[in-house]
Design an enzyme around this catalytic site. Structure first.
Site, mmCIF file in Angstrom:
data_model
loop_
_atom_site.group_PDB
_atom_site.id
_atom_site.type_symbol
_atom_site.label_atom_id
_atom_site.label_comp_id
_atom_site.label_asym_id
_atom_site.label_seq_id
_atom_site.Cartn_x
_atom_site.Cartn_y
_atom_site.Cartn_z
ATOM 1 N N LYS A 1 20.157 50.254 50.178
ATOM 2 C CA LYS A 1 19.801 51.609 49.876
ATOM 3 C C LYS A 1 19.987 52.604 50.880
ATOM 4 C CE LYS A 1 16.141 49.530 46.849
ATOM 5 N NZ LYS A 1 15.438 48.499 47.702
ATOM 6 N N GLY A 2 19.884 51.880 52.137
ATOM 7 C CA GLY A 2 19.805 52.873 53.509
ATOM 8 C C GLY A 2 20.873 53.894 53.564
ATOM 9 N N GLU B 1 27.829 53.096 55.724
ATOM 10 C CA GLU B 1 26.682 52.425 56.167
ATOM 11 C C GLU B 1 25.525 52.989 57.008
ATOM 12 O OE1 GLU B 1 24.926 49.885 55.912
ATOM 13 O OE2 GLU B 1 25.925 47.969 55.936
ATOM 14 N N ASP B 2 24.194 52.673 56.702
ATOM 15 C CA ASP B 2 23.382 53.308 57.568
ATOM 16 C C ASP B 2 23.350 52.855 59.054
ATOM 17 O OD1 ASP B 2 22.444 50.611 57.098
ATOM 18 O OD2 ASP B 2 20.545 51.112 56.333
ATOM 19 N N ASP C 1 24.469 46.483 62.855
ATOM 20 C CA ASP C 1 23.815 46.060 63.947
ATOM 21 C C ASP C 1 24.490 44.907 64.706
ATOM 22 O OD1 ASP C 1 21.308 45.695 65.741
ATOM 23 O OD2 ASP C 1 20.475 44.330 64.288
ATOM 24 N N PHE D 1 13.929 49.044 67.124
ATOM 25 C CA PHE D 1 14.113 49.261 65.762
ATOM 26 C C PHE D 1 13.953 50.747 65.426
ATOM 27 C CE2 PHE D 1 12.666 48.697 61.066
ATOM 28 C CZ PHE D 1 13.675 47.560 60.778
ATOM 29 N N VAL D 2 14.624 51.001 64.334
ATOM 30 C CA VAL D 2 14.361 52.684 64.103
ATOM 31 C C VAL D 2 14.109 52.636 62.482
ATOM 32 C CG1 VAL D 2 15.789 53.420 65.967
ATOM 33 C CG2 VAL D 2 16.822 52.966 63.807
ATOM 34 N N ASP E 1 14.522 51.833 56.830
ATOM 35 C CA ASP E 1 13.239 51.502 56.530
ATOM 36 C C ASP E 1 12.817 50.407 57.349
ATOM 37 O OD1 ASP E 1 15.050 49.385 55.079
ATOM 38 O OD2 ASP E 1 13.142 48.885 54.130
ATOM 39 N N ARG F 1 12.006 55.808 54.782
ATOM 40 C CA ARG F 1 13.471 56.200 54.359
ATOM 41 C C ARG F 1 13.558 57.504 54.065
ATOM 42 N NH1 ARG F 1 16.585 51.682 53.101
ATOM 43 N NH2 ARG F 1 15.523 49.789 51.785
HETATM 44 P P1 IMP Z 1 23.796 43.575 60.493
HETATM 45 O O1 IMP Z 1 24.425 42.544 59.370
HETATM 46 O O2 IMP Z 1 23.137 42.914 61.362
HETATM 47 O O3 IMP Z 1 24.898 44.510 60.874
HETATM 48 O O4 IMP Z 1 22.695 44.520 59.743
HETATM 49 C C1 IMP Z 1 22.797 45.756 59.281
HETATM 50 C C2 IMP Z 1 21.435 46.039 58.286
HETATM 51 O O5 IMP Z 1 20.404 45.537 59.027
HETATM 52 C C3 IMP Z 1 21.679 47.444 57.938
HETATM 53 O O6 IMP Z 1 22.325 47.793 56.754
HETATM 54 C C4 IMP Z 1 19.946 47.478 57.870
HETATM 55 O O7 IMP Z 1 19.714 47.451 56.635
HETATM 56 C C5 IMP Z 1 19.239 46.592 58.818
HETATM 57 N N1 IMP Z 1 18.963 46.948 59.991
HETATM 58 C C6 IMP Z 1 19.401 46.601 61.335
HETATM 59 N N2 IMP Z 1 18.409 47.473 62.242
HETATM 60 C C7 IMP Z 1 17.627 48.289 61.531
HETATM 61 C C8 IMP Z 1 16.857 49.304 62.209
HETATM 62 O O8 IMP Z 1 16.710 49.368 63.459
HETATM 63 N N3 IMP Z 1 16.077 49.676 61.016
HETATM 64 C C9 IMP Z 1 16.225 49.534 59.777
HETATM 65 N N4 IMP Z 1 17.018 48.677 59.263
HETATM 66 C C10 IMP Z 1 18.080 47.896 60.141
HETATM 67 MG MG MG Z 2 21.818 48.258 55.097
#
Ligand code: IMP
Ligand code: MG
Length: 184
Positions: A46-47, A102-103, A106, A155-156, A162, A168
């Site tokens: 949803k981000g 994407e939001d 990471d 973490f943000v 969220d 959110r």
């Molecule tokens: P990745 O697969 O590790 O790149 O993770 C991406 C997903 O993790 C994002 O789409 C977010 O939903 C979640 N995420 C990663 N870091 C944060 C953060 O700092 N705050 C909130 N959600 C996060």
């Molecule tokens: Mg996400």
């Protein structure tokens, strides 16, 4: 304007004004790239919906919108996150110019999975636009064409991001107080 901080929030990283102006810049770049074409924005629920909505409003070429939802599981030992599609797109992307929105990127596991999945469906082109990018934590290399902001390894929340489904709706992006933030 300094927004009143909600409980649990430590400090603001990006204000509403900074976010709005950065999104306008991104929309300008995107509009130039897709000149004469229609771009299909695919938001990852949803981000990304908060970011996608503002981005779409500033894009100057025809825009289509679709969404997909994912579930990801990762364990504490740091082994690769397992991602699957929980809600698929409503329409085919065959022959379309797709911009995945994407939001935050990471580790990169989510994006890698999504790119592999979408590439297999025959889009004319496939690019990535992320609101936030946290490169220090990247584990798998993924192509990011457009990024709103680089962020530090904290973490943000806010503007779609969220913690336990909360925060959110904040207009700004903020760092959570350490005692509230999930341990990495
Ligand atoms: P990745 O697969 O590790 O790149 O993770 C991406 C997903 O993790 C994002 O789409 C977010 O939903 C979640 N995420 C990663 N870091 C944060 C953060 O700092 N705050 C909130 N959600 C996060
Ligand atoms: Mg996400």
């Amino acid at each position: 304007m300094i927004a009143t901080l909600v409980p649990g929030v430590d400090r603001v990283l990006f204000t509403e004004e900074q976010i709005e102006s950065r999104i306008r810049e991104l929309a300008g770049e995107i509009s130039r790239r897709y000149q004469g074409r229609t771009v299909k924005l695919i938001g990852v629920l949803k981000g990304s919906i908060f970011f996608l909505t503002v981005l779409a409003r500033h894009i100057q070429v025809p825009v289509k919108v679709d969404f997909l939802g994912i579930s990801s599981f990762s364990n504490k030992s740091g082994s690769p996150g397992v991602v699957r599609i929980a809600k698929d797109l409503d329409e085919s992307i065959e022959g379309e110019d797709v911009l995945l929105v994407e939001d935050i990127v990471d580790t990169g596991f989510t994006l890698r999975y999504l790119l592999q999945t979408l590439a297999g469906r025959g889009p004319n082109s496939l690019a990535v636009c992320t609101f936030l990018d946290r490169t220090p934590r990247r584990i798998v290399q993924v192509p990011v064409d457009y990024r709103g902001f680089e962020i530090p390894d904290r973490f943000v929340v806010g503007f779609g991001l969220d913690y336990n489904q909360l925060y959110r709706n904040l207009g700004y992006v903020a760092v959570l107080k350490p005692e509230k933030a999930p341990s990495a």
